[in-house]
Scaffold this active site. Structure first.
Site, PDB file in Angstrom:
ATOM      1  CE1 TYR A 160      -3.887   2.292   0.705  1.00 44.84           C
ATOM      2  CE2 TYR A 160      -2.409   3.312   2.309  1.00 44.84           C
ATOM      3  CZ  TYR A 160      -3.574   3.340   1.561  1.00 44.84           C
ATOM      4  OH  TYR A 160      -4.421   4.416   1.661  1.00 44.84           O
ATOM      5  CB  ALA A 165       5.190   0.265  -2.684  1.00 41.85           C
TER       6      ALA A 165
END
Length: 252
Positions: A151, A153
């Site tokens: 998430y 990233a």
């Protein structure tokens, strides 16, 4: 206070519009004179859109060809596209060693890759000059938080996608910006907010001292989508109650 004429004559597309931040944005656009295409995977988006005088489109932004379907729905209903709010997304991230291929693919695709595809297809039809694209990143796209690898990233990618696209589209008169919400009371955070550890780590350290509301996010998003933000491009605004600026120690 909302200005009932701020978006008069403008058409906005909001993804993830059935609930939470997306619904608050759609509601505010409509209250300020805009026409709104509300897009969501949930069937309830149609009734919600009708309740604010908009049009609802039920589909997943992750579907191939979703962007062109969204653009054509807006053009068919309203004849033009001025604003795109990329809000659709999912959570459920885990530490990397606990993340299956399927989980990583799902989060990266819905939270980042789909945003690129939808934006690519919609921006081809947007008003030039005067178009606005507002992406919803996250606090976790700006700072790390253990256990949210995929998430974080993806949302970090949204933040940099915003900067990259702003440089490409500003010369054409389309301004691209983003918000990075902190903890906001939505259905996505409902279970987290019941967790004492999450309260200590995320809510108590927030300088404002509370959880945010979808309407507070919508206020900033609608500003970025308005003519008032005519000299703002490539900004990623932390709408997080000050969390990224100065975290407080949790209560004992």
């Amino acid at each position: 206070m909302p200005d009932p004429t701020r978006f008069q004559g403008k058409v906005a597309i909001v993804t993830g519009a059935a609930r939470g931040i997306g619904a608050a944005c759609a509601r505010r656009f409509a209250s300020e004179g805009g026409s709104v295409l509300c897009v969501d995977l949930l069937e309830e988006v149609k009734d919600f859109a009708a309740s604010i005088g908009g049009v609802g489109l039920c589909l997943s932004v992750a579907e191939r060809g979703a962007g062109e379907r969204i653009a054509q729905a807006a053009l068919t209903a309203f004849g033009r596209i001025d604003i795109l709010v990329n809000n659709a997304g999912v959570g459920g991230s885990k530490r990397l060693e606990l993340s299956s291929d399927e989980l990583i693919d799902r989060i990266i695709d819905i939270d980042l890759s789909a945003m690129l595809r939808v934006t690519r297809d919609v921006m081809a039809h947007m008003t030039r000059p005067g178009g606005r694209i507002v992406n919803v990143s996250s606090l976790f796209g700006l700072v790390g938080y253990p256990g949210t690898t995929a998430y974080s990233a993806a949302k970090g990618g949204v933040a940099h996608f915003t900067r990259q696209l702003a440089g490409e589209l500003a010369p054409e008169g389309i301004l691209v910006n983003a918000v990075a919400p902190g903890v906001v009371a939505t259905s996505m955070t409902e279970d987290f907010l019941k967790n004492e550890r999450y309260q200590r780590l995320m809510v108590q350290p927030t300088p404002v001292g509370r959880v945010g509301t979808p309407e507070e996010q919508a206020a900033v998003i609608c500003f970025l989508a308005s003519d008032e933000a005519s000299f703002v491009a490539g900004a990623v605004i932390p709408t997080d109650g000050g969390y990224t600026a100065a975290r407080h120690l949790p209560n004992d």
